[in-house]
Motif scaffolding. Structure first.
Motif, PDB file in Angstrom:
ATOM      1  N   LEU A 178       7.932 -10.100  -9.129  1.00  0.00           N
ATOM      2  CA  LEU A 178       7.025  -9.278  -9.920  1.00  0.00           C
ATOM      3  C   LEU A 178       6.788  -7.955  -9.208  1.00  0.00           C
ATOM      4  O   LEU A 178       6.883  -7.860  -7.989  1.00  0.00           O
ATOM      5  N   ASN A 179       6.461  -6.936  -9.987  1.00  0.00           N
ATOM      6  CA  ASN A 179       6.080  -5.649  -9.416  1.00  0.00           C
ATOM      7  C   ASN A 179       4.567  -5.563  -9.274  1.00  0.00           C
ATOM      8  O   ASN A 179       3.820  -6.291  -9.933  1.00  0.00           O
ATOM      9  N   THR A 180       4.118  -4.662  -8.411  1.00  0.00           N
ATOM     10  CA  THR A 180       2.689  -4.493  -8.155  1.00  0.00           C
ATOM     11  C   THR A 180       2.283  -3.027  -8.245  1.00  0.00           C
ATOM     12  O   THR A 180       3.015  -2.136  -7.802  1.00  0.00           O
ATOM     13  N   ILE A 181       1.098  -2.802  -8.810  1.00  0.00           N
ATOM     14  CA  ILE A 181       0.496  -1.468  -8.891  1.00  0.00           C
ATOM     15  C   ILE A 181      -0.925  -1.586  -8.356  1.00  0.00           C
ATOM     16  O   ILE A 181      -1.624  -2.562  -8.636  1.00  0.00           O
ATOM     17  N   ILE A 182      -1.364  -0.586  -7.599  1.00  0.00           N
ATOM     18  CA  ILE A 182      -2.744  -0.556  -7.139  1.00  0.00           C
ATOM     19  C   ILE A 182      -3.374   0.796  -7.425  1.00  0.00           C
ATOM     20  O   ILE A 182      -2.733   1.842  -7.275  1.00  0.00           O
ATOM     21  N   ASP A 183      -4.625   0.768  -7.842  1.00  0.00           N
ATOM     22  CA  ASP A 183      -5.449   1.971  -7.953  1.00  0.00           C
ATOM     23  C   ASP A 183      -6.146   2.141  -6.601  1.00  0.00           C
ATOM     24  O   ASP A 183      -6.989   1.338  -6.222  1.00  0.00           O
ATOM     25  N   ASN A 184      -5.779   3.192  -5.880  1.00  0.00           N
ATOM     26  CA  ASN A 184      -6.276   3.418  -4.521  1.00  0.00           C
ATOM     27  C   ASN A 184      -7.284   4.568  -4.471  1.00  0.00           C
ATOM     28  O   ASN A 184      -7.497   5.170  -3.411  1.00  0.00           O
ATOM     29  N   SER A 185      -7.938   4.854  -5.599  1.00  0.00           N
ATOM     30  CA  SER A 185      -8.831   6.010  -5.668  1.00  0.00           C
ATOM     31  C   SER A 185     -10.039   5.866  -4.742  1.00  0.00           C
ATOM     32  O   SER A 185     -10.505   6.863  -4.174  1.00  0.00           O
ATOM     33  N   TRP A 186     -10.577   4.649  -4.591  1.00  0.00           N
ATOM     34  CA  TRP A 186     -11.773   4.451  -3.763  1.00  0.00           C
ATOM     35  C   TRP A 186     -11.511   4.803  -2.305  1.00  0.00           C
ATOM     36  O   TRP A 186     -12.262   5.536  -1.676  1.00  0.00           O
ATOM     37  N   ALA A 187     -10.441   4.261  -1.755  1.00  0.00           N
ATOM     38  CA  ALA A 187     -10.179   4.415  -0.320  1.00  0.00           C
ATOM     39  C   ALA A 187      -9.505   5.734   0.016  1.00  0.00           C
ATOM     40  O   ALA A 187      -9.695   6.255   1.114  1.00  0.00           O
ATOM     41  N   THR A 188      -8.738   6.270  -0.916  1.00  0.00           N
ATOM     42  CA  THR A 188      -7.882   7.443  -0.701  1.00  0.00           C
ATOM     43  C   THR A 188      -6.791   7.117   0.325  1.00  0.00           C
ATOM     44  O   THR A 188      -6.907   6.124   1.067  1.00  0.00           O
ATOM     45  N   PRO A 189      -5.769   7.948   0.430  1.00  0.00           N
ATOM     46  CA  PRO A 189      -4.736   7.692   1.447  1.00  0.00           C
ATOM     47  C   PRO A 189      -5.258   7.827   2.877  1.00  0.00           C
ATOM     48  O   PRO A 189      -4.588   7.386   3.813  1.00  0.00           O
ATOM     49  N   ILE A 190      -6.442   8.402   3.035  1.00  0.00           N
ATOM     50  CA  ILE A 190      -7.015   8.537   4.378  1.00  0.00           C
ATOM     51  C   ILE A 190      -7.422   7.176   4.919  1.00  0.00           C
ATOM     52  O   ILE A 190      -7.253   6.891   6.111  1.00  0.00           O
ATOM     53  N   PHE A 191      -7.935   6.310   4.063  1.00  0.00           N
ATOM     54  CA  PHE A 191      -8.477   5.034   4.515  1.00  0.00           C
ATOM     55  C   PHE A 191      -7.640   3.814   4.143  1.00  0.00           C
ATOM     56  O   PHE A 191      -7.944   2.707   4.595  1.00  0.00           O
ATOM     57  N   GLN A 192      -6.613   3.977   3.300  1.00  0.00           N
ATOM     58  CA  GLN A 192      -5.782   2.827   2.934  1.00  0.00           C
ATOM     59  C   GLN A 192      -4.416   3.312   2.454  1.00  0.00           C
ATOM     60  O   GLN A 192      -4.335   4.239   1.659  1.00  0.00           O
ATOM     61  N   ASN A 193      -3.361   2.640   2.925  1.00  0.00           N
ATOM     62  CA  ASN A 193      -1.985   2.959   2.509  1.00  0.00           C
ATOM     63  C   ASN A 193      -1.313   1.699   1.998  1.00  0.00           C
ATOM     64  O   ASN A 193      -0.611   1.002   2.742  1.00  0.00           O
TER      65      ASN A 193
END
Length: 390
Positions: A178-193
């Protein structure tokens, strides 16, 4: 400037800013032209063959937009980024790139309301959706069907800010193909990759922390070169939800201070959250940065820091008390969205949706706040006076 081993600060301030190309301009120009012309028909045809890597038409690539895409891709440790006219345009493109009629999407825990609305809308095209409220990997696996093609994640989750174990979920997804998608708006790339945890596609509402000034609406999608080439010629170009160059230029300007702003949001939010968890009118604070948070240890594994968006639950779950508290606030403006310089407040409780809240495991007394960049002592005093009225 090489992409290798650049700090976040170097990426947002210099990556892609080709001073020689732009005549020494410290701020790259805005390319407002709708098309690009060629000296010969042969060169034009060559560009047509590979539009995703050549300037041809604004709906494909644009130099101003491309600089920002390069910065975001590098921040997210991804290969390619495309910018969209809204977060929902990016989310829609990402989802539609992986599913078709007769297939199924599984989402985990609480996700952004309009994303759920999109899943409901896609049912008219024969694409079904299930939301599993639990984060337990066995329960997640139990909800996977034979026609499931995609797992959609938001972590920390909407409203309740629980942490999802991304390596655990992506390992399951790969096992099930299966493929995966994540909404990372809360953490931003600064806090989560999340790409480093095996997620295939990362999406952002660029309207939030990436821009940080509440003056634009936009979205971003980050993934591998192979996935992006397919998305470019289909969901990106055909659906037309592209980001204009002026908005991209504004986004670039906002991103210059992204690492600094995220540190400030974190410092303010931690102080506010600690105050709230000790207030007599508050029974629970939902913020993964608190040592008392159920997901604190998992959050330390997943996150490099914490943003300014959190929620708290009143001792009273009455709508009248939720409304009274929100109306009593003076420094928190009532409004949607979050991630800007200003502090905001709202509640998912509208006085008529108790059953819907129950099904989503959301307490009716929950109030969400976006802690901005104002003085934290003023924000704490404001919350205190509002809560003392209960």
């Amino acid at each position: 400037m090489s992409k290798k081993k650049l700090s976040n600060e170097q990426i947002v301030t210099h990556l892609g800013d080709d001073y020689q190309k732009f005549h020494g301009a410290v701020v790259p120009p805005i390319y407002e032209n709708s098309l690009f012309i060629y000296d010969t028909y042969e060169k034009f045809l060559e560009a047509m063959e590979s539009e995703h890597t050549n300037y041809l038409y604004w709906r494909g690539t644009n130099p101003t937009v491309e600089i920002v895409e390069q910065k975001i891709a590098s921040l997210e440790k991804g290969e390619k980024c495309k910018l969209f006219s809204s977060g929902m345009a990016a989310i829609s493109a990402a989802i539609l790139s992986f599913v078709k009629t007769g297939e199924h999407v599984l989402s985990i825990s609480n996700i952004y309301g309009p994303t759920t609305n999109l899943f409901n809308y896609l049912e008219k095209f024969g694409i079904t959706h299930t939301n599993v409220t639990s984060k337990n990997i066995e329960e997640i696996e139990a909800h996977i069907k034979t026609n499931t093609k995609l797992i959609y994640i938001e972590s920390p989750t909407t409203m309740t800010f629980q942490i999802i174990d991304l390596p655990e979920v992506t390992a399951l997804a790969k096992q099930k193909q299966l493929n995966t998608i994540i909404d990372n708006s809360w953490a931003t790339p600064i806090f989560q990759n999340p790409i480093e945890s095996g997620v295939d596609v990362v999406v952002h509402s660029a309207s939030k922390y990436l821009s940080g000034h509440s003056d634009l609406v936009g979205g971003a999608l980050i993934t591998s070169e192979a996935f992006m080439e397919r998305i470019f010629y289909n969901e990106y170009q055909l659906l037309g939800g592209i980001m204009p160059p002026y908005e991209a230029w504004l986004l670039m300007r906002g991103m210059r201070t992204l690492p600094i702003r995220m540190k400030a949001h974190q410092e303010n939010a931690l102080k506010v959250a600690r105050f709230l968890e000790n207030h007599q009118s508050v029974k629970k604070v939902n913020y993964p940065g608190l040592t008392s948070a159920p997901d604190y240890e998992l959050g330390k594994k997943m996150l490099k820091g914490y943003s300014g968006l959190l929620s708290f639950e009143l001792v009273s779950s009455k709508f009248e008390d939720v409304k009274k508290t929100i109306n009593a606030l003076e420094h928190f403006n009532i409004g949607v969205s979050w991630g800007g310089f200003e502090s905001l407040v709202l509640s998912p409780n509208n006085g008529r949706n108790y059953e819907q809240l129950r099904q989503s495991n959301i307490d009716p007394g929950l109030i969400r706040i976006s802690v901005g960049l104002e003085d934290e002592e003023e924000l704490i005093a404001d919350l205190d006076q509002a809560l003392r009225n209960l």
